[in-house]
Design a protein around this motif. Structure first.
Motif, PDB file in Angstrom:
ATOM      1  N   LYS A  57      31.217  49.344  46.259  1.00  0.00           N
ATOM      2  CA  LYS A  57      30.487  49.304  47.524  1.00  0.00           C
ATOM      3  C   LYS A  57      30.143  47.868  47.902  1.00  0.00           C
ATOM      4  CE  LYS A  57      28.408  53.914  47.193  1.00  0.00           C
ATOM      5  NZ  LYS A  57      27.143  54.686  47.027  1.00  0.00           N
ATOM      6  N   MET A  58      29.795  47.068  46.907  1.00  0.00           N
ATOM      7  CA  MET A  58      29.532  45.651  47.166  1.00  0.00           C
ATOM      8  C   MET A  58      30.766  44.961  47.744  1.00  0.00           C
ATOM      9  SD  MET A  58      27.377  44.166  43.921  1.00  0.00           S
ATOM     10  CE  MET A  58      25.584  44.257  43.821  1.00  0.00           C
ATOM     11  N   MET A  59      31.923  45.250  47.166  1.00  0.00           N
ATOM     12  CA  MET A  59      33.160  44.621  47.629  1.00  0.00           C
ATOM     13  C   MET A  59      33.445  44.984  49.082  1.00  0.00           C
ATOM     14  SD  MET A  59      34.528  42.754  45.189  1.00  0.00           S
ATOM     15  CE  MET A  59      36.230  42.610  45.727  1.00  0.00           C
ATOM     16  N   ILE A  60      33.200  46.225  49.438  1.00  0.00           N
ATOM     17  CA  ILE A  60      33.415  46.672  50.814  1.00  0.00           C
ATOM     18  C   ILE A  60      32.420  45.986  51.748  1.00  0.00           C
ATOM     19  CG2 ILE A  60      33.269  48.661  52.367  1.00  0.00           C
ATOM     20  CD1 ILE A  60      34.279  50.381  49.996  1.00  0.00           C
ATOM     21  N   GLU A  61      31.168  45.917  51.309  1.00  0.00           N
ATOM     22  CA  GLU A  61      30.109  45.402  52.170  1.00  0.00           C
ATOM     23  C   GLU A  61      30.244  43.901  52.413  1.00  0.00           C
ATOM     24  OE1 GLU A  61      27.803  46.403  54.844  1.00  0.00           O
ATOM     25  OE2 GLU A  61      28.226  47.952  53.344  1.00  0.00           O
ATOM     26  N   ILE A  62      30.633  43.130  51.378  1.00  0.00           N
ATOM     27  CA  ILE A  62      30.730  41.681  51.533  1.00  0.00           C
ATOM     28  C   ILE A  62      31.785  41.319  52.573  1.00  0.00           C
ATOM     29  CG2 ILE A  62      32.477  41.270  49.743  1.00  0.00           C
ATOM     30  CD1 ILE A  62      29.373  39.086  50.224  1.00  0.00           C
TER      31      ILE A  62
END
Length: 302
Positions: A146-151
């Motif tokens: 989710k972090m990878m998508i959000e960044i």
């Protein structure tokens, strides 16, 4: 152990980790980024970094951390801080997982008053590795994904969301038991050095011009730790390769640079807050360590 790698230097060493060319203040008051471990080298230098890092390691290797080493032979969560040097030596070609790096100013507004270096996961002397089970691996992998998508998203409040994801990882780790299989090489020198560095970090940040630095010299720290100054100096030099005065001076310079950049205090106020009796002494000290006068450094930072 004499070097400290900045975020900028890390990106220079590992350019693929910042393919989007994020600024060093991309998250408002601080910096945050997240990557897959495919960005990592098989072996990293044994140095300190001036940022915090949380890694989900899927792969085998050996972690060298302060005066310890540990074999990572199953999925693990690793927490590292700017005070303790570490390095990673992969034992398998297959290295998966993720890691995020961030500055204290990114997370500090949402933390309690103590600094991250005093928290259970990042404190000096703590165990930074948590081995995880299949369910924990699945849950933590989901958060990092989710972090990878959000960044990469254009959501205007994405760094608030990323901060929340980071907190979620931290809280998940705090529910776990730390790894206890470290091969320890504890010495009296290492213990005294750890206490000295912890005490040094507790003097900062300086919040107001009236909140002047209390401990300024090696002798001040020795008295606070109830050891002879020669013993403190010998221990710190043996453990870190730097003198006690080197550590104190470097931390004062770092704080001075932050105050020059982020406050409107005049140079005399900054000098007094950092324990200098006269602004002239501060000017001489700062130029000796940076090559610039405080005024020049402030002009460059603007």
């Amino acid at each position: 152990m004499n070097n400290m790698e900045s975020i900028q230097e890390f990106y220079h060493r590992v350019p693929q980790a910042n393919a989007s060319a994020l600024s060093l203040n991309n998250a408002g008051p601080g910096h945050f980024n997240v990557f897959t471990r495919a960005s990592c080298f098989q072996k990293t230098p044994y140095i300190r970094r001036d940022f915090y890092k949380v890694s989900l390691i899927i792969g085998t290797g050996k972690l060298y951390y302060a005066n310890k080493w540990i074999l990572i032979d199953r999925p693990a969560l690793l927490f590292s801080n700017p005070v303790i040097p570490y390095s990673w030596e992969a034992a398998s070609d297959d290295q998966q997982g993720w890691f995020c790096l961030f500055t204290e100013s990114f997370i500090q507004p949402y933390e309690r008053k103590e600094t991250l270096s005093e928290s259970p996961l990042f404190k000096i002397g703590g165990d930074p590795v948590f081995f995880i089970n299949t369910q924990q691996l699945q849950d933590l992998s989901g958060i990092f994904q989710k972090m990878m998508i959000e960044i990469a998203s254009s959501y205007p409040h994405k760094y608030d969301l990323l901060r929340n994801y980071l907190h979620l990882i931290i809280h998940e780790a705090m529910k776990m038991q730390p790894a206890e299989s470290f091969e320890r090489q504890i010495s009296a020198s290492a213990r005294i050095t750890a206490l000295f560095i912890q005490l040094l970090e507790r003097q900062f940040p300086i919040d107001t011009p009236e909140n002047a630095l209390v401990l300024k010299t090696a002798n001040d720290y020795a008295n606070s730790l109830s050891v002879h100054v020669n013993h403190l100096n010998r221990s710190v030099k043996e453990t870190t390769g730097k003198t006690t005065t080197d550590h104190i001076s470097a931390r004062i310079v770092k704080e001075a640079q932050a105050l020059l950049k982020h406050t409107d205090w005049n140079i005399a106020e900054i000098a007094y807050s950092l324990g200098f009796d006269y602004p002239t002494y501060f000017n001489i000290f700062f130029k000796r360590h940076t090559g610039l006068t405080p005024g020049e450094a402030r002009s460059v930072a603007v």
